[in-house]
Design a protein around this motif. Structure first.
Motif, PDB file in Angstrom:
ATOM      1  N   SER A   7       0.824  -1.210   0.000  1.00 52.24           N
ATOM      2  CA  SER A   7       0.000   0.000   0.000  1.00 52.24           C
ATOM      3  C   SER A   7       0.860   1.263   0.000  1.00 52.24           C
ATOM      4  O   SER A   7       0.511   2.266  -0.636  1.00 52.24           O
ATOM      5  N   LEU A   8       1.991   1.231   0.700  1.00 55.46           N
ATOM      6  CA  LEU A   8       2.894   2.378   0.700  1.00 55.46           C
ATOM      7  C   LEU A   8       3.478   2.598  -0.694  1.00 55.46           C
ATOM      8  O   LEU A   8       3.525   3.728  -1.194  1.00 55.46           O
ATOM      9  N   ARG A   9       3.916   1.517  -1.327  1.00 53.87           N
ATOM     10  CA  ARG A   9       4.460   1.649  -2.682  1.00 53.87           C
ATOM     11  C   ARG A   9       3.389   2.095  -3.665  1.00 53.87           C
ATOM     12  O   ARG A   9       3.641   2.917  -4.554  1.00 53.87           O
ATOM     13  N   PHE A  10       2.172   1.563  -3.513  1.00 54.89           N
ATOM     14  CA  PHE A  10       1.050   1.921  -4.389  1.00 54.89           C
ATOM     15  C   PHE A  10       0.747   3.415  -4.297  1.00 54.89           C
ATOM     16  O   PHE A  10       0.368   4.043  -5.286  1.00 54.89           O
ATOM     17  N   ASN A  11       0.937   3.985  -3.116  1.00 51.27           N
ATOM     18  CA  ASN A  11       0.669   5.415  -2.918  1.00 51.27           C
ATOM     19  C   ASN A  11       1.874   6.294  -3.230  1.00 51.27           C
ATOM     20  O   ASN A  11       1.879   7.483  -2.902  1.00 51.27           O
ATOM     21  N   GLY A  12       2.873   5.717  -3.850  1.00 46.09           N
ATOM     22  CA  GLY A  12       3.985   6.520  -4.360  1.00 46.09           C
ATOM     23  C   GLY A  12       5.158   6.699  -3.427  1.00 46.09           C
ATOM     24  O   GLY A  12       6.053   7.506  -3.704  1.00 46.09           O
ATOM     25  N   ASN A  94       1.366  15.670  -4.262  1.00 46.41           N
ATOM     26  CA  ASN A  94       2.616  14.935  -4.500  1.00 46.41           C
ATOM     27  C   ASN A  94       3.439  14.759  -3.230  1.00 46.41           C
ATOM     28  O   ASN A  94       4.651  14.630  -3.276  1.00 46.41           O
ATOM     29  N   GLN A  95       2.766  14.741  -2.085  1.00 44.04           N
ATOM     30  CA  GLN A  95       3.472  14.577  -0.825  1.00 44.04           C
ATOM     31  C   GLN A  95       2.540  13.980   0.209  1.00 44.04           C
ATOM     32  O   GLN A  95       1.346  13.772  -0.051  1.00 44.04           O
ATOM     33  N   TYR A  96       3.063  13.708   1.387  1.00 44.83           N
ATOM     34  CA  TYR A  96       2.272  13.204   2.501  1.00 44.83           C
ATOM     35  C   TYR A  96       1.812  14.391   3.337  1.00 44.83           C
ATOM     36  O   TYR A  96       2.633  15.177   3.825  1.00 44.83           O
TER      37      TYR A  96
END
Length: 435
Positions: A7-12, A94-96
């Motif tokens: 999920s972390l990778r999926f969210n960029g 484009n960020q958290y």
């Protein structure tokens, strides 16, 4: 399937790159580590001086040649819309982006670039591995709050599923609720507990009353990680007795990530890989190891938003045995949260009020600071600093939230002030019970 990492990778979030870089940082020899810190803190300072207008204005006409001359940032400095604080090229998508809990009484919305946030997760994963905990595979018993509005509620539940955890409510700490919690531990193979200190301590008190040792009920348990609130020695001993597993003290802040984590030999290891922790006196001079002062954090990798010499509001001491690569947190003061006791006899964690008061916390930051005082069992006073007076509609929304998270029939008082009284440490205690 490793849903959490996926999920972390999926969210960029570039987890593989961050893991490789994190391992490289860990491998830096002790004798070279101070040079690494000096290079990274200068690099992040120069980046924000070049690319962040908010930070450039903050340091206008101030010499940045010497690190100790860099002024201290506080949450008050961030009380403006996030878009005005972002670096060039960074925006919401484009960020958290997240919001601090408001446990200090002074919440704000912050941002991390995705690489920085990926490094943060690698720091957590590394520390959790000390106790044989894998965030992808280890089943977590989570004592945290959860929004009760339908969309937000199910979003959090989905995140819990991805993260392989079950969430216990901290809004209801009654004996009946504790009994239900205990029954779940009998049938679920939880590997670790994680959550608010006060709620977990209440569960341990219930176990003590029932003469139950949790590890006997749930043999799969490996450790208990308490966070967000102070863990006092008396409570730690109670947890050790009733859980019969290692009790791990985690110290962190949403806007900077993990700050310190107790390792298996009892040392409170400070994160030296991705942040710089300084202890300063009242004149903002760096104190030597062993002396008590305010905790100031620099995020060495956050390019989206400047977290440079940022004062958390906590007081602490770095152990005399500390080194640049292996700093040790000897003492931490602050982050306490009283328990709420209601007329019905129901109890709830003090941090419950975060979920209530966030209804009036806006990105435009009209509400700068707030504290809540329980004057009587059914009477709560909300004292706040704001550029505008709360409207009747906003007050009505807070009443609705109180009924949702606590119970009906409670009375609220509102007081708008220009400044809130602070403790000697400069920290605000968000919730205080006078009952």
């Amino acid at each position: 399937m490793k849903l959490f990492s996926w999920s972390l990778r999926f969210n960029g979030f570039p987890m593989k790159r961050a893991k490789a870089d994190f391992e490289a940082i860990k491998s830096i020899p002790e004798e070279e580590f101070e040079d690494y810190i000096n290079i990274k803190k200068r690099a992040i300072l120069d980046f924000h001086l070049e690319h962040n207008s908010f930070y450039k204005n903050h340091l206008k006409e101030i010499s940045t040649e010497h690190w100790n001359a860099i002024p201290i940032l506080s949450k008050k400095d961030f009380q403006q819309p996030l878009k005005q604080r972002l670096s060039e090229g960074y925006h919401y998508r484009n960020q958290y982006v997240n919001k601090t809990s408001g446990s200090s009484g002074n919440p704000f919305i912050f941002a991390k670039d995705k690489y920085c946030h990926a490094l943060t997760w690698n720091e957590f994963m590394d520390c959790y591995s000390w106790y044989d905990i894998d965030l992808d595979d280890s089943y977590q018993a989570r004592f945290y709050g959860i929004p009760l509005q339908k969309v937000s509620y199910y979003k959090e539940r989905f995140k819990d599923w991805l993260s392989h955890r079950y969430r216990f409510s901290v809004f209801n700490l009654s004996a009946d609720a504790m009994k239900e919690n205990l029954n779940l531990f009998k049938y679920q193979k939880f590997e670790y507990i994680n959550g608010y200190t006060s709620a977990i301590v209440q569960f341990a008190k219930y176990l003590e009353q029932e003469n139950v040792i949790l590890s006997q009920v749930c043999p799969s348990l490996k450790c208990c990680i308490v966070t967000s609130e102070m863990l006092y020695e008396k409570d730690r001993l109670l947890l050790e007795k009733q859980f019969n597993i290692p009790i791990v003290n985690e110290y962190g802040a949403a806007e900077v990530g993990l700050i310190a984590f107790k390792n298996p030999d009892g040392t409170w290891k400070v994160n030296s890989e991705t942040i710089l922790v300084e202890i300063l006196d009242e004149n903002n001079k760096v104190l030597p190891y062993g002396e008590e002062g305010k905790i100031v954090i620099t995020s060495l990798y956050n390019k989206a938003h400047p977290i440079i010499r940022y004062e958390l509001g906590d007081i602490g001491v770095l152990d005399e045995k500390s080194t640049p690569k292996y700093p040790i947190l000897k003492t931490l003061l602050g982050r306490t949260s009283d328990l709420i006791t209601l007329p019905s006899g129901k109890k709830a964690a003090g941090l419950t009020f975060y979920y209530i008061t966030k209804t009036v916390i806006e990105d435009e930051a009209h509400v700068k600071e707030f504290v809540i005082t329980q004057l009587e069992q059914d009477l709560f006073k909300i004292t706040y600093v704001s550029s505008e007076t709360l409207t009747e509609l906003q007050k009505k929304d807070i009443y609705k939230a109180v009924e949702t998270y606590l119970e009906s029939g409670l009375r609220l008082e509102f007081e708008k002030v220009t400044e809130l009284k602070r403790s000697k440490s400069g920290k605000l205690k968000q919730f205080t019970s006078l009952v």
